[in-house]
Scaffold this motif. Structure first.
Motif, PDB file in Angstrom:
ATOM      1  N   ARG A 283      -0.253   5.640  -7.052  1.00 23.22           N
ATOM      2  CA  ARG A 283      -1.509   6.377  -7.244  1.00 23.22           C
ATOM      3  C   ARG A 283      -1.268   7.545  -8.190  1.00 23.22           C
ATOM      4  O   ARG A 283      -0.350   8.334  -8.009  1.00 23.22           O
ATOM      5  CB  ARG A 283      -2.045   6.884  -5.912  1.00 23.22           C
TER       6      ARG A 283
ATOM      7  N   GLU B 144      -0.726  -0.717  -3.880  1.00 21.56           N
ATOM      8  CA  GLU B 144       0.516  -0.093  -3.419  1.00 21.56           C
ATOM      9  C   GLU B 144       1.560  -1.145  -3.047  1.00 21.56           C
ATOM     10  O   GLU B 144       2.747  -0.993  -3.354  1.00 21.56           O
ATOM     11  CB  GLU B 144       0.225   0.850  -2.259  1.00 21.56           C
TER      12      GLU B 144
ATOM     13  N   TRP C 152      -6.799  -0.862  -2.711  1.00 19.93           N
ATOM     14  CA  TRP C 152      -5.745   0.100  -3.040  1.00 19.93           C
ATOM     15  C   TRP C 152      -4.483  -0.135  -2.220  1.00 19.93           C
ATOM     16  O   TRP C 152      -3.375   0.142  -2.681  1.00 19.93           O
ATOM     17  CB  TRP C 152      -6.212   1.544  -3.045  1.00 19.93           C
ATOM     18  N   ARG C 153      -4.616  -0.707  -1.038  1.00 15.08           N
ATOM     19  CA  ARG C 153      -3.404  -1.070  -0.275  1.00 15.08           C
ATOM     20  C   ARG C 153      -2.639  -2.181  -0.998  1.00 15.08           C
ATOM     21  O   ARG C 153      -1.414  -2.171  -1.030  1.00 15.08           O
ATOM     22  CB  ARG C 153      -3.768  -1.506   1.136  1.00 15.08           C
TER      23      ARG C 153
ATOM     24  N   PRO D  20     -12.310   4.851  -3.514  1.00 14.17           N
ATOM     25  CA  PRO D  20     -11.482   5.148  -2.330  1.00 14.17           C
ATOM     26  C   PRO D  20     -11.869   4.328  -1.102  1.00 14.17           C
ATOM     27  O   PRO D  20     -11.001   4.006  -0.281  1.00 14.17           O
ATOM     28  CB  PRO D  20     -11.715   6.639  -2.087  1.00 14.17           C
ATOM     29  N   ALA D  21     -13.131   3.966  -0.967  1.00 15.39           N
ATOM     30  CA  ALA D  21     -13.573   3.189   0.197  1.00 15.39           C
ATOM     31  C   ALA D  21     -12.997   1.776   0.214  1.00 15.39           C
ATOM     32  O   ALA D  21     -12.965   1.134   1.268  1.00 15.39           O
ATOM     33  CB  ALA D  21     -15.102   3.111   0.225  1.00 15.39           C
ATOM     34  N   ASN D  22     -12.508   1.286  -0.932  1.00 20.51           N
ATOM     35  CA  ASN D  22     -11.984  -0.075  -1.003  1.00 20.51           C
ATOM     36  C   ASN D  22     -10.504  -0.077  -0.604  1.00 20.51           C
ATOM     37  O   ASN D  22      -9.614  -0.351  -1.407  1.00 20.51           O
ATOM     38  CB  ASN D  22     -12.180  -0.653  -2.402  1.00 20.51           C
ATOM     39  N   GLU D  23     -10.265   0.210   0.662  1.00 18.56           N
ATOM     40  CA  GLU D  23      -8.900   0.299   1.160  1.00 18.56           C
ATOM     41  C   GLU D  23      -8.110  -0.995   0.983  1.00 18.56           C
ATOM     42  O   GLU D  23      -6.931  -0.938   0.615  1.00 18.56           O
ATOM     43  CB  GLU D  23      -8.887   0.743   2.623  1.00 18.56           C
TER      44      GLU D  23
ATOM     45  N   HIS E  94     -17.788  -3.427  -2.644  1.00 11.49           N
ATOM     46  CA  HIS E  94     -17.225  -2.248  -3.300  1.00 11.49           C
ATOM     47  C   HIS E  94     -17.561  -2.203  -4.786  1.00 11.49           C
ATOM     48  O   HIS E  94     -16.908  -1.510  -5.553  1.00 11.49           O
ATOM     49  CB  HIS E  94     -15.711  -2.188  -3.079  1.00 11.49           C
TER      50      HIS E  94
END
Length: 188
Positions: free
Chosen positions: A153, A147, A143-144, A137-140, A38
């Motif tokens: 966000r 959160e 970002w999870r 955004p592709a690096n879930e 990523h």
């Protein structure tokens, strides 16, 4: 290294850089396509060494930064920490939290443990008002984790160090304030 902060958790130690000893294991991390999937590209040795020197320089200036993550099994399992963002974005000036964990140590909760130590240091001894994070955004997984750590966000931005049409642009950005961090700790 006097005055440079080391943080300890149950399974990880976040420590300052030991150059040149950390350069080869850092290059193994930065040269791994699975770890760097990523990021714009894997780093060659010279680029990785230059990055290590910038991270170490932040430590020299501030006493904290992106720490080396040590575990009982690895002297450099990754890099996690806080750093002043050196470029312009809608949310700068700011301190970011970030992480990069070796493929063999991923999905074990080490990034979360290390990031929680970094957040506690940032909102505790450093007295920061807010901390931001960003990722494509592709690096879930990233970002999870943001959160899970309590970051909210805020939106998207075009990363100024990538061409506007690059596959990793735009980026999501997240923020947590000291008040939100403290409130979440009181709920636990």
């Amino acid at each position: 290294m006097a005055g440079m902060v080391t943080l300890h958790g149950p399974r990880v130690t976040l420590r300052p850089w030991r150059l040149p000893d950390d350069l080869a294991p850092l290059h193994a991390l930065n040269g791994d396509p699975a770890v760097m999937r990523h990021f714009p590209e894997v780093m060659d040795r010279a680029t990785s060494d230059a990055w290590a020197r910038r991270l170490d320089g932040h430590f020299t200036q501030h006493g904290w930064g992106f720490w080396v993550v040590e575990t009982p099994d690895a002297s450099l399992a990754g890099v996690v920490g806080l750093m002043h963002i050196p470029w312009q974005a809608p949310f700068t000036p700011a301190v970011e939290i970030g992480w990069r964990i070796a493929a063999a140590q991923q999905r074990q909760g080490l990034a979360e443990e290390a990031a929680r130590l970094a957040l506690a240091y940032g909102f505790g001894p450093l007295g920061l008002d807010r901390i931001v994070a960003f990722t494509p955004p592709a690096n879930e997984p990233s970002w999870r984790l943001m959160e899970k750590l309590g970051l909210a966000r805020q939106g998207e931005f075009t990363h100024p160090r990538l061409p506007a049409d690059h596959r990793l642009n735009p980026h999501l950005w997240y923020r947590i304030t000291r008040e939100d961090w403290m409130a979440a700790r009181l709920e636990d």
